[in-house]
Design a protein around this motif. Structure first.
Motif, mmCIF file in Angstrom:
data_model
loop_
_atom_site.group_PDB
_atom_site.id
_atom_site.type_symbol
_atom_site.label_atom_id
_atom_site.label_comp_id
_atom_site.label_asym_id
_atom_site.label_seq_id
_atom_site.Cartn_x
_atom_site.Cartn_y
_atom_site.Cartn_z
ATOM 1 N N VAL A 106 7.987 16.435 0.861
ATOM 2 C CA VAL A 106 8.840 15.779 -0.126
ATOM 3 C C VAL A 106 8.102 14.619 -0.795
ATOM 4 O O VAL A 106 8.253 14.384 -2.000
ATOM 5 C CB VAL A 106 10.146 15.296 0.532
ATOM 6 N N ALA A 107 7.286 13.895 -0.022
ATOM 7 C CA ALA A 107 6.537 12.779 -0.596
ATOM 8 C C ALA A 107 5.608 13.234 -1.715
ATOM 9 O O ALA A 107 5.385 12.508 -2.688
ATOM 10 C CB ALA A 107 5.726 12.071 0.493
ATOM 11 N N ALA A 108 5.073 14.444 -1.596
ATOM 12 C CA ALA A 108 4.099 14.935 -2.565
ATOM 13 C C ALA A 108 4.747 15.603 -3.771
ATOM 14 O O ALA A 108 4.062 15.872 -4.767
ATOM 15 C CB ALA A 108 3.152 15.924 -1.882
ATOM 16 N N MET A 109 6.055 15.859 -3.729
ATOM 17 C CA MET A 109 6.689 16.596 -4.820
ATOM 18 C C MET A 109 7.035 15.663 -5.975
ATOM 19 O O MET A 109 7.125 14.448 -5.817
ATOM 20 C CB MET A 109 7.929 17.335 -4.313
ATOM 21 N N GLU A 110 7.225 16.238 -7.144
ATOM 22 C CA GLU A 110 7.608 15.467 -8.320
ATOM 23 C C GLU A 110 9.102 15.191 -8.269
ATOM 24 O O GLU A 110 9.914 16.103 -8.116
ATOM 25 C CB GLU A 110 7.264 16.233 -9.591
ATOM 26 N N ALA A 111 9.465 13.924 -8.405
ATOM 27 C CA ALA A 111 10.870 13.547 -8.346
ATOM 28 C C ALA A 111 11.565 13.906 -9.646
ATOM 29 O O ALA A 111 10.968 13.853 -10.731
ATOM 30 C CB ALA A 111 11.006 12.052 -8.081
ATOM 31 N N ALA A 113 0.852 -1.189 0.000
ATOM 32 C CA ALA A 113 0.000 0.000 0.000
ATOM 33 C C ALA A 113 0.884 1.233 0.000
ATOM 34 O O ALA A 113 1.978 1.240 0.576
ATOM 35 C CB ALA A 113 -0.904 0.003 1.234
ATOM 36 N N ALA A 114 0.428 2.268 -0.672
ATOM 37 C CA ALA A 114 1.191 3.513 -0.686
ATOM 38 C C ALA A 114 1.273 4.048 0.743
ATOM 39 O O ALA A 114 0.266 4.078 1.458
ATOM 40 C CB ALA A 114 0.510 4.527 -1.597
ATOM 41 N N PRO A 115 2.457 4.434 1.198
ATOM 42 C CA PRO A 115 2.578 4.952 2.562
ATOM 43 C C PRO A 115 1.780 6.234 2.742
ATOM 44 O O PRO A 115 1.609 7.016 1.801
ATOM 45 C CB PRO A 115 4.086 5.212 2.715
ATOM 46 N N VAL A 116 1.282 6.417 3.939
ATOM 47 C CA VAL A 116 0.503 7.609 4.260
ATOM 48 C C VAL A 116 1.385 8.539 5.087
ATOM 49 O O VAL A 116 1.926 8.139 6.124
ATOM 50 C CB VAL A 116 -0.775 7.245 5.046
ATOM 51 N N TYR A 117 1.528 9.766 4.622
ATOM 52 C CA TYR A 117 2.338 10.752 5.327
ATOM 53 C C TYR A 117 1.389 11.733 6.000
ATOM 54 O O TYR A 117 0.678 12.484 5.336
ATOM 55 C CB TYR A 117 3.279 11.462 4.354
ATOM 56 N N PHE A 169 16.105 18.892 -3.488
ATOM 57 C CA PHE A 169 15.118 17.980 -2.923
ATOM 58 C C PHE A 169 14.542 17.078 -4.006
ATOM 59 O O PHE A 169 14.263 15.894 -3.764
ATOM 60 C CB PHE A 169 13.995 18.774 -2.244
ATOM 61 N N ALA A 170 14.319 17.609 -5.224
ATOM 62 C CA ALA A 170 13.739 16.803 -6.300
ATOM 63 C C ALA A 170 14.665 15.660 -6.689
ATOM 64 O O ALA A 170 14.210 14.540 -6.968
ATOM 65 C CB ALA A 170 13.434 17.689 -7.501
ATOM 66 N N ARG A 204 2.106 21.620 3.698
ATOM 67 C CA ARG A 204 2.281 23.069 3.539
ATOM 68 C C ARG A 204 3.293 23.582 4.562
ATOM 69 O O ARG A 204 4.187 24.375 4.227
ATOM 70 C CB ARG A 204 0.949 23.793 3.701
ATOM 71 N N LEU A 205 3.165 23.119 5.803
ATOM 72 C CA LEU A 205 4.156 23.479 6.812
ATOM 73 C C LEU A 205 5.531 22.956 6.410
ATOM 74 O O LEU A 205 6.544 23.641 6.583
ATOM 75 C CB LEU A 205 3.754 22.902 8.171
ATOM 76 N N GLY A 206 5.578 21.742 5.865
ATOM 77 C CA GLY A 206 6.847 21.171 5.439
ATOM 78 C C GLY A 206 7.532 22.010 4.378
ATOM 79 O O GLY A 206 8.758 22.160 4.383
ATOM 80 N N HIS A 207 6.752 22.585 3.469
ATOM 81 C CA HIS A 207 7.316 23.472 2.446
ATOM 82 C C HIS A 207 7.910 24.721 3.100
ATOM 83 O O HIS A 207 9.026 25.141 2.784
ATOM 84 C CB HIS A 207 6.226 23.859 1.446
ATOM 85 N N GLU A 208 7.166 25.303 4.026
ATOM 86 C CA GLU A 208 7.653 26.499 4.711
ATOM 87 C C GLU A 208 8.934 26.214 5.489
ATOM 88 O O GLU A 208 9.897 26.999 5.445
ATOM 89 C CB GLU A 208 6.567 27.030 5.657
ATOM 90 N N VAL A 209 8.949 25.094 6.194
ATOM 91 C CA VAL A 209 10.126 24.732 6.983
ATOM 92 C C VAL A 209 11.318 24.478 6.062
ATOM 93 O O VAL A 209 12.447 24.906 6.343
ATOM 94 C CB VAL A 209 9.832 23.492 7.850
ATOM 95 N N SER A 210 11.085 23.802 4.946
ATOM 96 C CA SER A 210 12.166 23.505 4.009
ATOM 97 C C SER A 210 12.753 24.785 3.434
ATOM 98 O O SER A 210 13.983 24.926 3.315
ATOM 99 C CB SER A 210 11.653 22.607 2.884
ATOM 100 N N ARG A 211 11.879 25.734 3.072
ATOM 101 C CA ARG A 211 12.369 27.007 2.534
ATOM 102 C C ARG A 211 13.187 27.754 3.589
ATOM 103 O O ARG A 211 14.237 28.331 3.301
ATOM 104 C CB ARG A 211 11.194 27.881 2.081
#
Length: 247
Positions: free
Chosen positions: A232-237, A132-136, A172-173, A141-148
């Motif tokens: 990161v899980a939601a971004m395009e690799a 099954a696809a892992p659930v994160y 990250f990609a 949105r917070l993860g994007h802010e923290v990463s930036r």
């Protein structure tokens, strides 16, 4: 919760904290039949030697970790599969013990127990099933802010920061395109050069006064680390092409 256990598993394997040795022992319950095999006199001292975390066997009502029919399957013997389960919201050391027992090192330790030359336990046979696809569960949105805010000084974390940071540092990609991307992000603070300037609340120790961070430090909570993983899980690799082959 699975991601939280993964993070604490990294801490148990790569960042044993010597200063935690004098904390109260992890309280473990196991049925009497399992105790009578002698398995715990074999594995518990080895866990304590590695991590400096003591473990005591207690009654079911006092336990924070227990072995029984529920939880993560860890080994098989005495006619059944034994599962490890942390009760409620376990202390960090209890979570570390559960993660160790369910990990590769703990599994090898259990299966190496062979009184009179006969192994009593083996790893459980887990039926193959569609992954099954892992659930994160973190806030992407917070993860994007923290990463930036925390990572863009070295990494490109999105389209806007592509090409920024340090040229030799993967974006990250690019990291997202690697097969082990989740392990890389969940345990990034253990991978050089990050330990020199990164603190994860409730996991890593503060910097010693005589060895402060050489740059403005990165400091994240476990919630923020979960959020980064969700982002990161939601971004395009990035397309990394075919694997390298050697002639």
């Amino acid at each position: 919760m699975a991601l939280r256990m993964l993070i604490l598993a990294f801490a148990a394997a790569l960042l044993p904290l010597a200063g935690r040795a004098e904390e109260a022992p992890v309280r473990l319950y196991a049925p009497e039949a399992l105790v009578e095999t002698g398995i715990f006199t074999y594995i518990l001292p080895r866990f304590t030697l590695k991590t400096r975390i003591p473990v005591d066997l207690v009654g079911a009502g006092d336990a924070e970790v227990q072995l029984g029919p529920e939880g993560q399957p860890v080994f098989e013997g005495l006619g059944q599969v034994w599962h490890v389960e942390a009760q409620g919201t376990p202390r960090e050391n209890a979570a570390r013990f559960a993660a160790w027992l369910g990990g590769e090192v703990g599994g090898r330790t259990v299966t190496a127990y062979a009184p009179e030359g006969v192994a009593l336990f083996r790893l459980p046979e887990i039926a193959e099933q569609a992954e099954a696809a892992p659930v994160y569960e973190g806030d992407a949105r917070l993860g994007h802010e923290v990463s930036r805010a925390q990572c863009a000084r070295c990494h490109g974390v999105d389209r806007a920061t592509r090409g920024a940071g340090i040229g030799s540092t993967p974006s990250f990609a690019v990291l997202r395109g690697m097969p082990d991307w989740e392990l890389r992000f969940a345990g990034f603070y253990t991978l050089n050069p990050h330990p020199a300037f990164t603190i994860i609340d409730e996991v890593t120790e503060p910097f010693p006064e005589e060895r402060p961070s050489p740059i403005v430090p990165i400091r994240l909570s476990l919630e923020e680390l979960d959020a980064m993983l969700a982002y990161v899980a939601a971004m395009e690799a990035a397309d990394l092409g075919a694997p390298l082959t050697h002639q």
